[in-house]
Design a protein around this motif. Structure first.
Motif, PDB file in Angstrom:
ATOM      1  N   TYR A   1      40.829  49.750  36.275  1.00  0.00           N
ATOM      2  CA  TYR A   1      41.436  48.863  35.280  1.00  0.00           C
ATOM      3  C   TYR A   1      41.575  47.434  35.766  1.00  0.00           C
ATOM      4  CZ  TYR A   1      46.046  48.807  37.620  1.00  0.00           C
ATOM      5  OH  TYR A   1      47.085  48.619  38.506  1.00  0.00           O
ATOM      6  N   HIS A   2      41.308  47.214  37.056  1.00  0.00           N
ATOM      7  CA  HIS A   2      41.445  45.855  37.574  1.00  0.00           C
ATOM      8  C   HIS A   2      40.220  45.367  38.342  1.00  0.00           C
ATOM      9  CE1 HIS A   2      42.300  48.499  40.805  1.00  0.00           C
ATOM     10  NE2 HIS A   2      43.589  48.284  40.966  1.00  0.00           N
ATOM     11  N   ARG A   3      39.101  46.086  38.264  1.00  0.00           N
ATOM     12  CA  ARG A   3      37.894  45.641  38.966  1.00  0.00           C
ATOM     13  C   ARG A   3      37.437  44.275  38.442  1.00  0.00           C
ATOM     14  NH1 ARG A   3      34.484  46.830  43.492  1.00  0.00           N
ATOM     15  NH2 ARG A   3      34.489  49.049  43.081  1.00  0.00           N
ATOM     16  N   TRP A   4      37.683  43.991  37.173  1.00  0.00           N
ATOM     17  CA  TRP A   4      37.270  42.712  36.587  1.00  0.00           C
ATOM     18  C   TRP A   4      38.081  41.526  37.137  1.00  0.00           C
ATOM     19  CZ3 TRP A   4      40.867  40.034  33.545  1.00  0.00           C
ATOM     20  CH2 TRP A   4      42.014  40.765  33.200  1.00  0.00           C
ATOM     21  N   MET A   5      39.053  41.817  38.008  1.00  0.00           N
ATOM     22  CA  MET A   5      39.846  40.771  38.665  1.00  0.00           C
ATOM     23  C   MET A   5      39.540  40.683  40.162  1.00  0.00           C
ATOM     24  SD  MET A   5      43.516  41.757  37.020  1.00  0.00           S
ATOM     25  CE  MET A   5      44.386  40.642  38.117  1.00  0.00           C
ATOM     26  N   GLU A   6      38.471  41.297  40.603  1.00  0.00           N
ATOM     27  CA  GLU A   6      38.216  41.383  42.045  1.00  0.00           C
ATOM     28  C   GLU A   6      38.145  40.017  42.707  1.00  0.00           C
ATOM     29  OE1 GLU A   6      35.084  43.528  45.174  1.00  0.00           O
ATOM     30  OE2 GLU A   6      34.857  43.823  43.003  1.00  0.00           O
ATOM     31  N   THR A   7      37.821  38.974  41.967  1.00  0.00           N
ATOM     32  CA  THR A   7      37.709  37.628  42.539  1.00  0.00           C
ATOM     33  C   THR A   7      38.986  37.153  43.221  1.00  0.00           C
ATOM     34  OG1 THR A   7      37.124  35.322  42.042  1.00  0.00           O
ATOM     35  CG2 THR A   7      38.313  36.541  40.327  1.00  0.00           C
ATOM     36  N   VAL A   8      40.138  37.693  42.831  1.00  0.00           N
ATOM     37  CA  VAL A   8      41.403  37.258  43.431  1.00  0.00           C
ATOM     38  C   VAL A   8      41.819  38.108  44.626  1.00  0.00           C
ATOM     39  CG1 VAL A   8      42.264  36.277  41.261  1.00  0.00           C
ATOM     40  CG2 VAL A   8      42.793  38.658  41.831  1.00  0.00           C
ATOM     41  N   ALA A   9      41.258  39.316  44.734  1.00  0.00           N
ATOM     42  CA  ALA A   9      41.720  40.273  45.746  1.00  0.00           C
ATOM     43  C   ALA A   9      41.572  39.782  47.189  1.00  0.00           C
ATOM     44  CB  ALA A   9      41.013  41.613  45.568  1.00  0.00           C
ATOM     45  N   PRO A  10      40.460  39.117  47.573  1.00  0.00           N
ATOM     46  CA  PRO A  10      40.338  38.695  48.974  1.00  0.00           C
ATOM     47  C   PRO A  10      41.468  37.791  49.439  1.00  0.00           C
ATOM     48  CG  PRO A  10      38.214  38.552  47.867  1.00  0.00           C
ATOM     49  CD  PRO A  10      39.243  38.819  46.806  1.00  0.00           C
ATOM     50  N   TRP A  11      41.985  36.978  48.537  1.00  0.00           N
ATOM     51  CA  TRP A  11      43.007  36.004  48.933  1.00  0.00           C
ATOM     52  C   TRP A  11      44.404  36.590  48.836  1.00  0.00           C
ATOM     53  CZ3 TRP A  11      39.370  33.798  51.088  1.00  0.00           C
ATOM     54  CH2 TRP A  11      38.130  33.639  50.456  1.00  0.00           C
ATOM     55  N   SER A  12      44.585  37.625  48.016  1.00  0.00           N
ATOM     56  CA  SER A  12      45.836  38.379  48.057  1.00  0.00           C
ATOM     57  C   SER A  12      45.940  39.143  49.370  1.00  0.00           C
ATOM     58  CB  SER A  12      45.910  39.363  46.884  1.00  0.00           C
ATOM     59  OG  SER A  12      45.968  38.705  45.640  1.00  0.00           O
ATOM     60  N   LEU A  13      44.818  39.740  49.785  1.00  0.00           N
ATOM     61  CA  LEU A  13      44.817  40.519  51.012  1.00  0.00           C
ATOM     62  C   LEU A  13      45.050  39.637  52.238  1.00  0.00           C
ATOM     63  CD1 LEU A  13      44.339  43.418  52.116  1.00  0.00           C
ATOM     64  CD2 LEU A  13      41.937  42.796  52.393  1.00  0.00           C
ATOM     65  N   SER A  14      44.577  38.408  52.195  1.00  0.00           N
ATOM     66  CA  SER A  14      44.684  37.534  53.371  1.00  0.00           C
ATOM     67  C   SER A  14      46.055  36.895  53.516  1.00  0.00           C
ATOM     68  CB  SER A  14      43.620  36.430  53.299  1.00  0.00           C
ATOM     69  OG  SER A  14      43.926  35.487  52.285  1.00  0.00           O
ATOM     70  N   GLY A  15      46.799  36.746  52.400  1.00  0.00           N
ATOM     71  CA  GLY A  15      48.127  36.139  52.463  1.00  0.00           C
ATOM     72  C   GLY A  15      48.113  34.633  52.586  1.00  0.00           C
ATOM     73  N   GLN A  16      46.975  33.996  52.293  1.00  0.00           N
ATOM     74  CA  GLN A  16      46.881  32.542  52.412  1.00  0.00           C
ATOM     75  C   GLN A  16      47.346  31.854  51.132  1.00  0.00           C
ATOM     76  OE1 GLN A  16      42.775  33.512  53.912  1.00  0.00           O
ATOM     77  NE2 GLN A  16      42.986  31.428  54.714  1.00  0.00           N
ATOM     78  N   PRO A  17      47.694  30.560  51.210  1.00  0.00           N
ATOM     79  CA  PRO A  17      48.129  29.843  50.002  1.00  0.00           C
ATOM     80  C   PRO A  17      46.956  29.588  49.063  1.00  0.00           C
ATOM     81  CG  PRO A  17      47.967  28.315  51.850  1.00  0.00           C
ATOM     82  CD  PRO A  17      47.742  29.697  52.409  1.00  0.00           C
ATOM     83  N   VAL A  18      47.184  29.813  47.774  1.00  0.00           N
ATOM     84  CA  VAL A  18      46.147  29.630  46.756  1.00  0.00           C
ATOM     85  C   VAL A  18      46.786  28.986  45.527  1.00  0.00           C
ATOM     86  CG1 VAL A  18      44.262  30.721  45.492  1.00  0.00           C
ATOM     87  CG2 VAL A  18      45.213  31.862  47.508  1.00  0.00           C
TER      88      VAL A  18
END
Length: 516
Positions: free
Chosen positions: A448-465
């Motif tokens: 249900y959230h694969r279409w949002m994968e573009t945001v996942a790398p930066w959520s996982l890293s914890g960096q400011p976005v």
């Protein structure tokens, strides 16, 4: 707390269907309609500013209140009237306080100013809190029918900071059930419409916040972000949403999960000021000092463009074209933009992210374990819990280790680049009756959230976005880009976002048609 709120009874909720209680009843009943205007000079005491108040950015509103060029009661009346007119169109604000209580608190803010007791940057601001967070005396439903009648008995820490800075909480902003998914619908309050096309989704989970902010129903907004919940709705509503560095806005949670609380605004100056309030530093100093801190020279700055991760990410036709067009703005600022990706397997990033998210959602297990409450959970919540239950300590250890290796790869990557740009979403706002896109660009979505994968790398890293506007397609639907900085580089991300904003001005350039 003496404020009054009447939750809709079960039969009323059934009659209203997917419309908000506020929208269906016209509960504000003030008969005011504030008409937004283009930017103009702060009014003199002789002018009548009520029509203009809701169109001001938050920093300008704060200065006008501080100088007593406009009263807190005038501000509250203007906003409540504006909310009454527009909120039924989009259902962004829910669980509203009684207007009389809001006006009573605004009168107290005026008395405080007369005594020289300005509380802070948000003194007299009408504010609505995302319905995943506690605000004393108001509904705290998290969009779940299991909590439809729950009222908060205290303030979340960041909400207390907002109040301490002078904000007057007028209600809540809508969100998907338990914040799961980037589509703000739930069986308690209904569905939130997009500020630019109310028939389409506002995104989520901070969808109500983004739609209300874009329509000038609040000066600024708070939100939270696990998987793009500040960035995705910002893209869908042509505003800014910032996912700060992990733990920048402190909360009681101790375990190192990926969720953060952060600000949403229509300008980077407002974004920086609200972030300062949420972190307990009031309003980031005087306006001149803040503007000086936001100004910077970016000639020679190295930016990596992640795009669709080498074709891995499915995107709606035209989405990447809108996002790529924004790259020229950074080049005009003197930046060097290169298409590049971290040296780490994209599939491992996704698998690791899923494990962390399944682990996080095990806090719903008590509701899942009871068959009576389980059948009232949204299917996506059940899916998350059922994938979390089989996790072992070894699975979690591997996920932590994978995240550490990924962050090491990012350290090397950010040795070569100063920032990363990526789309904030892979689709344009879709029909709000669609729970989530089943196909994107002709490709099936397996979650249900694969279409949002573009945001996942930066959520996982914890960096400011920061999620920023990127422009519009031929239908007038907004798109956004993410600006990602190094660990802890929140200020630098705000500075580059500010330079981009000065060059584009998307928020004021293309306003929602509902504003007239």
């Amino acid at each position: 707390m003496a404020d009054t709120f009447r939750a809709p009874a079960d039969d009323e909720r059934d009659r209203m269907g997917r419309r908000a209680f506020l929208g269906a009843t016209g509960a504000l009943g003030l008969g005011l309609a504030a008409t937004p205007a283009s930017a103009a000079a702060t009014p003199s005491a002789k002018e009548s500013p009520v029509q203009d108040i809701v169109s001001w950015d938050a920093s300008r509103l704060s200065r006008a209140i501080e100088r007593r060029e406009v009263g807190c009661v005038e501000v509250m009346e203007a906003y409540l009237g504006h909310i009454e007119r527009l909120n039924p169109e989009v259902n962004a604000l829910v669980g509203m306080r009684d207007p009389a209580d809001c006006l009573r608190e605004a009168r107290e803010r005026d008395r405080q100013l007369r005594r020289g007791e300005r509380l802070g940057w948000m003194h007299g601001f009408p504010h609505a809190v995302k319905d995943l967070a506690e605000a004393e005396g108001l509904p705290w439903t998290e969009g779940s029918p299991l909590y439809a009648d729950r009222l908060a008995t205290r303030d979340a820490p960041f909400v207390r900071r907002l109040k301490d800075a002078g904000a007057v909480v007028v209600g809540k902003t809508n969100t998907p059930e338990f914040g799961l998914g980037s589509q703000s619908y739930n069986p308690v309050w209904g569905t939130t419409g997009n500020a630019y096309d109310p028939s389409r989704t506002a995104g989520g989970s901070s969808g109500g916040a983004a739609s209300a902010l874009a329509l000038r129903m609040t000066p600024v907004a708070d939100g939270s972000d696990y998987m793009g919940s500040l960035r995705n709705p910002a893209a869908f509503n042509n505003v800014l949403g910032m996912r700060p560095s992990w733990r920048r806005v402190l909360d009681p949670a101790f375990v190192s999960q990926l969720a953060v609380t952060g600000p949403m605004a229509r300008t980077t100056e407002d974004l920086a000021r609200l972030l300062a309030v949420m972190t307990g530093r009031d309003g980031a100093g005087d306006p001149t000092t803040l503007r000086r801190r936001l100004a910077a020279d970016f000639r020679g700055t190295r930016i990596a463009w992640a795009g669709d991760w080498g074709g891995r990410l499915a995107t709606e036709p035209g989405l990447l074209d809108v996002c790529r067009a924004s790259l020229a703005v950074f080049e005009e600022l003197g930046c060097e933009v290169t298409e590049a990706l971290p040296d780490f397997p994209a599939e491992e990033i996704w698998r690791t992210f899923l494990t962390w998210r399944w682990w996080a959602n095990l806090d719903l297990h008590p509701l899942y374990a009871d068959p009576r409450s389980r059948k009232r959970l949204k299917p996506e919540a059940v899916w998350e819990v059922e994938h979390g239950i089989p996790l072992t300590a070894l699975d979690l250890t591997r996920a932590v280790e994978a995240r550490d290796r990924y962050r090491a790869a990012l350290t090397e990557f950010f040795g070569r680049f100063d920032f990363v740009l990526a789309p904030s979403a892979q689709v344009f706002p879709f029909d709000k009756e669609t729970h989530w896109p089943r196909t994107v660009g002709g490709r099936e979505m397996d979650t249900y959230h694969r279409w949002m994968e573009t945001v996942a790398p930066w959520s996982l890293s914890g960096q400011p976005v920061i999620g920023m506007p990127a422009g519009f397609d031929a239908r007038g639907l907004p798109a956004g880009i993410q600006l990602v900085g190094r660990d802890g580089a929140d200020r630098e991300v705000l500075q580059l976002a500010h330079a981009y904003e000065q060059s584009t001005g998307w928020v004021d350039r293309v306003r929602p048609r509902l504003l007239g």
